[in-house]
Design an enzyme around this catalytic site. Structure first.
Site, PDB file in Angstrom:
ATOM      1  N   LYS A 113      45.512  46.831  34.906  1.00 30.33           N
ATOM      2  CA  LYS A 113      46.759  47.359  34.341  1.00 30.33           C
ATOM      3  C   LYS A 113      47.992  46.738  35.011  1.00 30.33           C
ATOM      4  O   LYS A 113      49.051  46.651  34.398  1.00 30.33           O
ATOM      5  CB  LYS A 113      46.808  48.883  34.487  1.00 30.33           C
ATOM      6  CG  LYS A 113      45.610  49.657  33.912  1.00 30.33           C
ATOM      7  CD  LYS A 113      45.429  49.451  32.433  1.00 30.33           C
ATOM      8  CE  LYS A 113      44.555  50.504  31.754  1.00 30.33           C
ATOM      9  NZ  LYS A 113      43.123  50.484  32.126  1.00 30.33           N
TER      10      LYS A 113
HETATM   11  C1  PLP Z   1      41.997  50.760  31.280  1.00 33.22           C
HETATM   12  C2  PLP Z   1      40.703  50.242  31.787  1.00 33.22           C
HETATM   13  C3  PLP Z   1      39.700  49.778  30.909  1.00 33.22           C
HETATM   14  C4  PLP Z   1      39.847  49.863  29.416  1.00 33.22           C
HETATM   15  O1  PLP Z   1      40.839  48.996  28.924  1.00 33.22           O
HETATM   16  P1  PLP Z   1      41.451  49.208  27.468  1.00 33.22           P
HETATM   17  O2  PLP Z   1      42.553  48.233  27.351  1.00 33.22           O
HETATM   18  O3  PLP Z   1      41.928  50.636  27.431  1.00 33.22           O
HETATM   19  O4  PLP Z   1      40.356  48.976  26.489  1.00 33.22           O
HETATM   20  C5  PLP Z   1      38.555  49.219  31.463  1.00 33.22           C
HETATM   21  N1  PLP Z   1      38.386  49.147  32.792  1.00 33.22           N
HETATM   22  C6  PLP Z   1      39.313  49.597  33.670  1.00 33.22           C
HETATM   23  C7  PLP Z   1      39.043  49.494  35.130  1.00 33.22           C
HETATM   24  C8  PLP Z   1      40.507  50.150  33.189  1.00 33.22           C
HETATM   25  O5  PLP Z   1      41.419  50.591  34.061  1.00 33.22           O
END
Ligand code: PLP
Length: 497
Positions: A113
């Site tokens: 993120k």
């Molecule tokens: C948010 C997240 C996901 C999922 O990603 P999306 O974009 O919501 O599909 C997978 N793994 C981790 C560690 C995340 O923080």
């Protein structure tokens, strides 16, 4: 470049407007009306650039109301070496059987993120200025664990913004919770809800479309915006790392120019994998997108059962909490693109999803989706087995989410015999999910240790990332818990931040 809502393409807005507002007033998601193509000259520039330069080039294709200088300035700050542990912002680690692990978790909060949320505050504050907005932007965030901390870290004490994060009380790892509840900053608020991520996300979407709330906030000089992947400003930066990974593969000789790769992504809200899909529309040579889910396998069923989406099923709390989601918001954007920008169709399907929790995509539209996507899922026991096997056979320490993707990829490769080199999104540091990883490796938890960082280091010899180690001994600032039915009432807290 113009943007329209997935549910009404009549009204066109600028990139800055789309980013400042987060979600369209009709509840739809903003999308570009065309896909810019990468030219031969672009690829040459990308190959020669570092990550910051590559990201600025890709963003420039979509955010045409920003200058190249502005974007280069933002990427230099967002992806500064000291924030990402060096110049290799998103390293690619080659393992056996065609696996290329794209590590997206070297940023300040140790999950992918950060790749978008370190730059979003720059994009958002500039977007407010460009659109003549004078109100304070209140960023509402629903989180399954990682977005919350990354958004808090990005927006803490950013002038002209306030941020409020909602997380499921019992749906995040102890480390994720500690990261959020110890967040510093005068403009931040963190609320635990009795409910799951879908409850939080639905409540936030309702707040966005609630006229009365918007009017009340407006009287207080406040406006709403979003840092979830419903915001185009979250998705656009994510496109860059797939293109960058391909440049790295060209440089290492893993692929020749134009040769196809697969992309496998552990998926929750469908944002990360959709960013890869958009990279393909720009010219990235991709054979298959492999959508990996945990036991909450609503997307696996969607892809494998002919385009029927049905969230009416049990919700499971798993070892990969950031993927514990039954309403994958960004699938709406895929439907919009794959149907040739059919806003009426998307609005109709989303009405059905809201009313009855399910919909079915027409076969002509689904055929296009099926040509691009494969899918699979695995449970916690299989995830743990994969973590153990990766460590013992390849000396690669993986978090639970990444392990789901590896498992699904290996199953895909065995089933299809497809040996195309595959980029697997490695989405979080294993130290964010210490308990699950230690148990998978057969280690023993320390009863008195909240974070368990030392236990995992003792077991593997791998050092914990500094930002996580720094949390030890910090006292939480936030302990508010509300029922999911009362989320709307917490919006009043924004005024006093
Ligand atoms: C948010 C997240 C996901 C999922 O990603 P999306 O974009 O919501 O599909 C997978 N793994 C981790 C560690 C995340 O923080």
């Amino acid at each position: 470049m113009e943007y329209v809502s997935t549910r009404n393409k009549e009204r066109k807005v600028s990139a800055a407007y789309a980013i400042a507002n987060g979600i369209a007033p009709d509840g739809g998601l903003y999308c570009p009306t065309a896909f810019p193509k990468l030219t031969h000259e672009d690829w040459k520039q990308l190959a020669a650039a570092d990550y910051k330069g590559r990201a600025a080039l890709i963003l420039g294709k979509f955010l045409t109301d920003f200058t190249a200088e502005e974007l280069a300035g933002y990427t230099a700050k967002a992806y500064a070496d000291e924030k990402f542990g060096g110049a290799d912002t998103a390293p690619l680690v080659k393992l056996a059987d065609g696996k290329h692990m794209l590590e997206l978790w070297h940023g300040p909060t140790c999950a992918f993120k950060d790749m978008a949320l370190q730059i979003l505050p720059h994009l958002l504050t500039a977007s407010l200025k460009k659109t003549g907005e004078t109100r304070t932007a209140c960023i509402l965030v629903a989180t399954s664990g990682d977005t919350g901390k990354a958004a808090l870290d990005g927006f803490a004490d950013v002038a002209g913004t306030k941020i409020m994060v909602y997380y499921p009380e019992n749906g995040v790892s102890p480390m994720q919770k500690l990261q959020m509840t110890t967040q510093a900053g005068k403009n931040v608020e963190v609320v635990a809800i009795r409910g799951n991520f879908d409850d939080a996300q639905s409540a936030v979407k309702r707040i966005f479309t609630d006229e009365e709330t918007r009017a009340r906030l407006d009287r207080d000089g406040l406006m709403l915006s979003s840092a979830n992947s419903i915001n185009w400003g979250r998705l656009a930066p994510q496109i860059a790392y797939y293109v960058s990974a391909y440049c790295d593969m060209l440089a290492s000789g893993a692929v020749k120019h134009g040769e196809k790769i697969n992309v496998c992504v552990p998926t929750g809200n469908f944002g990360n994998i959709l960013a890869a899909y958009i990279a393909k529309q720009m010219g990235l040579p991709v054979n298959k997108f492999i959508c990996a889910s945990n036991r909450n396998n609503v997307l696996t069923d969607f892809f494998k059962k002919g385009g029927k989406y049905d969230k009416n099923r049990d919700f499971y709390t798993t070892a990969s909490p950031s993927m514990d989601i039954l309403i994958s918001s960004n699938l709406e954007r895929l439907l919009f693109f794959a149907s040739g920008y059919n806003d009426k169709l998307v609005a109709e399907l989303m009405d059905k999803l809201n009313a009855g929790g399910s919909y079915e995509v027409a076969q002509d539209v689904f055929a296009g989706i099926q040509a691009d996507f494969d899918a699979g899922c695995c449970d916690d026991a299989q995830t743990a087995e994969t973590i153990k096997a990766l460590w013992e056979k390849e000396h690669y320490l993986s978090d639970t989410h990444t392990a789901v993707a590896v498992r699904v990829y290996e199953e895909y490769r065995a089933r299809t015999g497809d040996e195309t080199p595959t980029v697997i999104a490695s989405t979080a540091s294993p130290f964010k999910f210490c308990r699950s990883v230690i148990e998978a490796l057969g280690g023993k938890l320390d009863k008195d240790d909240v974070t368990q960082l030392d236990v995992l280091t003792g077991l593997t010899g791998v050092a914990a990332p500094a930002p996580l180690a720094a949390l030890a001994g910090k006292t939480p600032r936030f302990d508010r818990v509300v029922d999911k039915a009362d989320i709307l009432s917490t919006v009043g807290l924004l005024k006093d931040l």
